[in-house]
Design an enzyme around this catalytic site. Structure first.
Site, PDB file in Angstrom:
ATOM      1  N   ASN A  12     -47.916  89.711  58.572  1.00  0.00           N
ATOM      2  CA  ASN A  12     -47.597  89.560  57.812  1.00  0.00           C
ATOM      3  C   ASN A  12     -48.121  88.926  56.810  1.00  0.00           C
ATOM      4  O   ASN A  12     -48.155  87.927  56.884  1.00  0.00           O
ATOM      5  CB  ASN A  12     -45.749  89.735  57.653  1.00  0.00           C
ATOM      6  CG  ASN A  12     -45.344  89.331  56.249  1.00  0.00           C
ATOM      7  OD1 ASN A  12     -45.535  89.984  55.049  1.00  0.00           O
ATOM      8  ND2 ASN A  12     -43.453  89.079  56.163  1.00  0.00           N
ATOM      9  N   TRP A  13     -48.818  89.583  55.223  1.00  0.00           N
ATOM     10  CA  TRP A  13     -50.185  88.495  54.241  1.00  0.00           C
ATOM     11  C   TRP A  13     -48.831  87.926  53.423  1.00  0.00           C
ATOM     12  O   TRP A  13     -49.215  87.270  53.081  1.00  0.00           O
ATOM     13  CB  TRP A  13     -50.590  89.356  54.167  1.00  0.00           C
ATOM     14  CG  TRP A  13     -52.163  89.350  54.559  1.00  0.00           C
ATOM     15  CD1 TRP A  13     -51.947  89.076  56.650  1.00  0.00           C
ATOM     16  CD2 TRP A  13     -53.114  90.000  54.723  1.00  0.00           C
ATOM     17  NE1 TRP A  13     -52.861  88.890  56.922  1.00  0.00           N
ATOM     18  CE2 TRP A  13     -53.780  89.786  55.897  1.00  0.00           C
ATOM     19  CE3 TRP A  13     -53.855  90.040  53.420  1.00  0.00           C
ATOM     20  CZ2 TRP A  13     -55.257  90.251  55.850  1.00  0.00           C
ATOM     21  CZ3 TRP A  13     -55.280  90.724  53.426  1.00  0.00           C
ATOM     22  CH2 TRP A  13     -55.931  90.574  54.830  1.00  0.00           C
ATOM     23  N   GLY A 172     -42.397  80.490  59.522  1.00  0.00           N
ATOM     24  CA  GLY A 172     -43.109  79.647  59.093  1.00  0.00           C
ATOM     25  C   GLY A 172     -42.952  78.246  58.861  1.00  0.00           C
ATOM     26  O   GLY A 172     -43.423  77.151  58.017  1.00  0.00           O
ATOM     27  N   GLY A 232     -46.723  85.984  60.706  1.00  0.00           N
ATOM     28  CA  GLY A 232     -46.520  85.461  59.574  1.00  0.00           C
ATOM     29  C   GLY A 232     -48.547  84.970  59.038  1.00  0.00           C
ATOM     30  O   GLY A 232     -49.694  85.429  58.464  1.00  0.00           O
ATOM     31  N   GLY A 233     -47.846  83.767  59.013  1.00  0.00           N
ATOM     32  CA  GLY A 233     -49.678  82.716  58.846  1.00  0.00           C
ATOM     33  C   GLY A 233     -50.850  83.046  59.684  1.00  0.00           C
ATOM     34  O   GLY A 233     -51.916  83.233  58.948  1.00  0.00           O
TER      35      GLY A 233
HETATM   36  C1  PEP Z   1     -42.964  86.392  59.219  1.00  0.00           C
HETATM   37  O1  PEP Z   1     -43.250  86.198  57.452  1.00  0.00           O
HETATM   38  O2  PEP Z   1     -42.254  87.077  59.766  1.00  0.00           O
HETATM   39  C2  PEP Z   1     -42.778  85.556  59.545  1.00  0.00           C
HETATM   40  C3  PEP Z   1     -42.701  85.896  60.770  1.00  0.00           C
HETATM   41  O3  PEP Z   1     -44.068  84.431  59.663  1.00  0.00           O
HETATM   42  P1  PEP Z   1     -44.569  83.271  60.271  1.00  0.00           P
HETATM   43  O4  PEP Z   1     -45.216  83.596  61.440  1.00  0.00           O
HETATM   44  O5  PEP Z   1     -45.136  82.545  59.700  1.00  0.00           O
HETATM   45  O6  PEP Z   1     -43.363  82.191  61.019  1.00  0.00           O
END
Ligand code: PEP
Length: 250
Positions: A12-13, A172, A232-233
């Protein structure tokens, strides 16, 4: 993992990425070779501005491209919104709905998330439906009640969806639940899916999301009923997302 269920690693960008970032996507598509394709499905959900270019860049590979939200209507007077049909037309095959950032930033309710998931199915997109408790809810011992209510309210009647368990406080932040807490939540979600859909509920993919990175992916992906990850990141760099893919058992 769930025996017989092919894992899905989904990136997920969020609101990150310009055309220059397609370099990362091309590197992911090139690395997603025959052996890897047999082991796992791979999806990257890019910002709407990149959907068409990302789908073109991934053409010829099996790397799937997805969006991060859709409107419930197929068309109409909804300035700034994007229909599921438009996402499909851009070449994407999936869409995240109900991400906690949308539930918070745009006050999205379970009912709206369900309608968006139904819109995705109408357009032949795979909906990735996010659920998860806040830190306060976890501390108050309400995690499973919250997940149960979100499942009841956000899931369409068809089982052709992916559920992503994402504790809001882990997104995040670099924080993750204990492995026992992840196992408990995924086991609970599986029981609810089976109660709702019967045998089809056993084959539905349940992803974990929240600060997944190469360093913790192997441990998380080995947990029962964790059928992949929503990342995400760590999905912005091909090396990180591919390192997470390499942690998939099987
Ligand atoms: C997300 O955006 O769905 C997520 C899990 O972000 P991160 O991996 O950065 O915690």
């Amino acid at each position: 993992m769930t025996p017989g269920v092919k894992p899905l690693i989904a990136g997920n960008w969020k609101m990150n990425g310009t055309r220059a970032s397609l370099r990362e996507l091309v590197a992911m598509a090139e690395a997603y070779d025959g052996a890897m394709r047999k082991r796992l499905d791979m999806l990257v959900c890019v910002p709407a501005t990149l959907l068409h270019a990302a789908a073109s860049a991934a053409l010829g590979s099996r790397l799937m491209i997805g969006a991060q939200d859709c409107h419930v209507a197929a068309s109409g007077a909804h300035t700034g919104d994007i229909a599921a049909e438009m996402i499909a037309d851009a070449g994407a095959v999936a869409v995240i709905v109900g991400h906690s950032e949308r539930r918070t930033d745009h006050r999205e309710t379970d009912g709206l998330v369900r309608a968006k998931a139904e819109a995705a199915l109408r357009a032949d997109l795979l909906p990735v439906i996010c659920i998860g408790e806040t830190g306060a809810e976890r501390q108050a011992g309400q995690t499973l009640d919250v997940l149960g209510a979100q499942l009841d309210g956000s899931l369409p009647s068809a089982p052709a969806v992916v559920v992503a368990y994402e504790p809001v406080w882990a997104i995040g932040t670099g924080l993750t639940p204990t492995m026992a807490d992840i196992a408990e939540a995924h086991h609970f979600v599986r029981e609810r899916l089976v109660a709702r859909h019967g045998p089809a509920g056993r084959a539905m993919r349940i992803l974990y999301g929240g600060s997944v990175k190469p360093a913790n992916a192997a441990e998380i992906l080995a947990i029962d009923h964790v059928d992949g990850a929503l990342v995400g990141g760590a999905s912005l760099k091909s090396a990180d997302l591919l390192a997470i893919c390499a942690c998939c058992p099987g």
